[in-house]
Design a protein around this motif. Structure first.
Motif, mmCIF file in Angstrom:
data_model
loop_
_atom_site.group_PDB
_atom_site.id
_atom_site.type_symbol
_atom_site.label_atom_id
_atom_site.label_comp_id
_atom_site.label_asym_id
_atom_site.label_seq_id
_atom_site.Cartn_x
_atom_site.Cartn_y
_atom_site.Cartn_z
ATOM 1 N N PRO A 246 8.636 4.349 1.864
ATOM 2 C CA PRO A 246 9.027 3.428 2.938
ATOM 3 C C PRO A 246 7.978 2.351 3.223
ATOM 4 C CG PRO A 246 9.255 5.738 3.624
ATOM 5 C CD PRO A 246 8.417 5.716 2.391
ATOM 6 N N ARG A 247 6.768 2.528 2.699
ATOM 7 C CA ARG A 247 5.666 1.632 3.062
ATOM 8 C C ARG A 247 5.249 0.693 1.925
ATOM 9 N NH1 ARG A 247 5.379 6.543 5.233
ATOM 10 N NH2 ARG A 247 4.763 6.791 7.417
ATOM 11 N N VAL A 248 5.618 1.035 0.698
ATOM 12 C CA VAL A 248 5.197 0.252 -0.464
ATOM 13 C C VAL A 248 6.434 -0.159 -1.252
ATOM 14 C CG1 VAL A 248 3.755 0.232 -2.544
ATOM 15 C CG2 VAL A 248 3.059 1.581 -0.545
ATOM 16 N N SER A 249 6.426 -1.365 -1.812
ATOM 17 C CA SER A 249 7.591 -1.853 -2.543
ATOM 18 C C SER A 249 7.774 -1.087 -3.853
ATOM 19 C CB SER A 249 7.432 -3.338 -2.856
ATOM 20 O OG SER A 249 6.398 -3.542 -3.805
ATOM 21 N N SER A 250 9.009 -1.099 -4.340
ATOM 22 C CA SER A 250 9.322 -0.408 -5.592
ATOM 23 C C SER A 250 8.548 -0.998 -6.755
ATOM 24 C CB SER A 250 10.829 -0.493 -5.875
ATOM 25 O OG SER A 250 11.561 0.226 -4.918
ATOM 26 N N ARG A 251 8.415 -2.324 -6.765
ATOM 27 C CA ARG A 251 7.684 -2.958 -7.869
ATOM 28 C C ARG A 251 6.224 -2.537 -7.870
ATOM 29 N NH1 ARG A 251 10.008 -6.922 -10.828
ATOM 30 N NH2 ARG A 251 12.070 -7.636 -10.173
ATOM 31 N N ALA A 252 5.626 -2.434 -6.693
ATOM 32 C CA ALA A 252 4.226 -2.019 -6.621
ATOM 33 C C ALA A 252 4.061 -0.585 -7.110
ATOM 34 C CB ALA A 252 3.708 -2.166 -5.193
ATOM 35 N N LEU A 253 4.982 0.292 -6.724
ATOM 36 C CA LEU A 253 4.921 1.679 -7.182
ATOM 37 C C LEU A 253 5.092 1.760 -8.691
ATOM 38 C CD1 LEU A 253 7.019 3.470 -4.414
ATOM 39 C CD2 LEU A 253 4.561 3.703 -4.797
ATOM 40 N N THR A 254 6.044 0.993 -9.228
ATOM 41 C CA THR A 254 6.294 1.030 -10.666
ATOM 42 C C THR A 254 5.095 0.497 -11.439
ATOM 43 O OG1 THR A 254 8.662 0.731 -10.284
ATOM 44 C CG2 THR A 254 7.844 0.286 -12.498
ATOM 45 N N LYS A 255 4.483 -0.580 -10.947
ATOM 46 C CA LYS A 255 3.290 -1.109 -11.618
ATOM 47 C C LYS A 255 2.157 -0.096 -11.595
ATOM 48 C CE LYS A 255 4.316 -5.987 -10.755
ATOM 49 N NZ LYS A 255 3.935 -7.208 -9.992
ATOM 50 N N THR A 256 2.036 0.637 -10.491
ATOM 51 C CA THR A 256 1.030 1.699 -10.427
ATOM 52 C C THR A 256 1.305 2.763 -11.485
ATOM 53 O OG1 THR A 256 0.788 1.330 -8.050
ATOM 54 C CG2 THR A 256 -0.090 3.396 -8.933
ATOM 55 N N GLY A 257 2.582 3.116 -11.658
ATOM 56 C CA GLY A 257 2.952 4.071 -12.693
ATOM 57 C C GLY A 257 2.597 3.583 -14.076
ATOM 58 N N MET A 258 2.773 2.290 -14.332
ATOM 59 C CA MET A 258 2.413 1.727 -15.629
ATOM 60 C C MET A 258 0.909 1.812 -15.866
ATOM 61 S SD MET A 258 4.999 -1.561 -15.420
ATOM 62 C CE MET A 258 4.401 -2.351 -16.919
ATOM 63 N N VAL A 259 0.139 1.582 -14.799
ATOM 64 C CA VAL A 259 -1.327 1.695 -14.920
ATOM 65 C C VAL A 259 -1.728 3.135 -15.222
ATOM 66 C CG1 VAL A 259 -3.501 1.500 -13.664
ATOM 67 C CG2 VAL A 259 -1.785 -0.302 -13.450
ATOM 68 N N ILE A 260 -1.080 4.097 -14.555
ATOM 69 C CA ILE A 260 -1.384 5.511 -14.801
ATOM 70 C C ILE A 260 -1.077 5.874 -16.250
ATOM 71 C CG2 ILE A 260 -0.725 7.881 -14.215
ATOM 72 C CD1 ILE A 260 -0.267 6.937 -11.357
ATOM 73 N N MET A 261 0.075 5.401 -16.754
ATOM 74 C CA MET A 261 0.415 5.673 -18.150
ATOM 75 C C MET A 261 -0.589 5.023 -19.093
ATOM 76 S SD MET A 261 4.587 5.731 -18.454
ATOM 77 C CE MET A 261 4.921 4.153 -17.657
#
Length: 236
Positions: free
Chosen positions: A120-135
């Motif tokens: 609810p606090r962070v945009s979907s794009r920001a979360l997805t980009k974070t996931g890409m960085v983790i990968m």
């Protein structure tokens, strides 16, 4: 289902057990669509009204998140299946293998809780980009494993898988896929879950003959997944 899958694995091996998990979902999905089409014919529903799933796949608000899910499942499903064998191949004891897998699953559970707070606090794009960085970090660790030994590769695989555990790819994709018209949300949820199961099974089947413990294979799979998720951000 766990009892059935366990019996199949004992009698015929884990590959048939995985097929037993995916096949019912695929068959039910096909049956629902066929039944829906037949019912529409009986009530003289127009072809446009009967093509709800096709229309959903053509809608960028739905197709973008689905593409992200497909890209992630291309790496997540094969590596998740392969991880126990990678641990066993390093002559680890049964206890140590179970301990590592338990810790990995614990990270998934904790990560999903954290993501539930962040969504609810962070945009979907920001979360997805974070996931890409983790990968991407998992890729680096897998490459380090080529020099310093398989344990680093295992750590890299766990880091890649944690992108699912922390929900940085799958949770936003699932949430965004339901961001369609209210009348289509039930169909969108059903279609998303159907495609997720089919893509997971297909990815495991296609990579089953070529997957290995080498970090290069892990990196190749992960880079394909990152590229697909990145494309989904452009089309969604």
């Amino acid at each position: 289902m766990p009892f059935i899958v366990g019996a199949i694995a004992s009698a015929a091996g884990w590959r048939w057990a995985l097929l037993a998990l995916v096949a019912p979902i695929f068959l039910v999905g096909v049956w629902i669509e066929v039944e829906r089409t037949v019912r529409g014919d009986k009530h003289d529903v127009s072809p446009v009204d009967r093509s709800g799933w096709c229309a959903l796949l053509q809608e960028p608000r739905f197709s973008g998140p689905v593409l992200a899910m497909v890209g992630f499942q291309m790496v997540f499903a094969p590596l998740a299946v392969r991880l126990p064998f990678m641990l066993t191949g390093q002559a680890s004891s049964v206890f140590s293998v179970g301990l590592v897998l338990s810790l990995a699953n614990m990270a998934v559970a904790v990560g999903l809780a954290i993501t539930g707070w962040l969504v609810p606090r962070v945009s979907s794009r920001a979360l997805t980009k974070t996931g890409m960085v983790i990968m991407g970090l998992g890729c680096v660790l897998a490459l380090v494993g080529e020099v310093h030994g398989p344990p680093w590769t295992v750590v890299g695989v766990i880091v890649v898988l944690s992108a699912f555990g922390f929900g940085f790819v799958m949770v936003p994709a699932m949430a965004d896929a339901l961001n369609v018209e209210a009348a289509d949300r039930t169909s969108a949820a059903a279609l998303f879950g159907f495609l997720q199961a089919v893509c997971s099974g297909t990815a495991v089947a296609m990579t089953g003959m070529v997957i290995s413990d080498h970090g290069v294979v892990v990196v190749a799979l992960t880079l394909v997944a990152i590229a697909t998720v990145w494309i989904s951000q452009r089309t969604g």
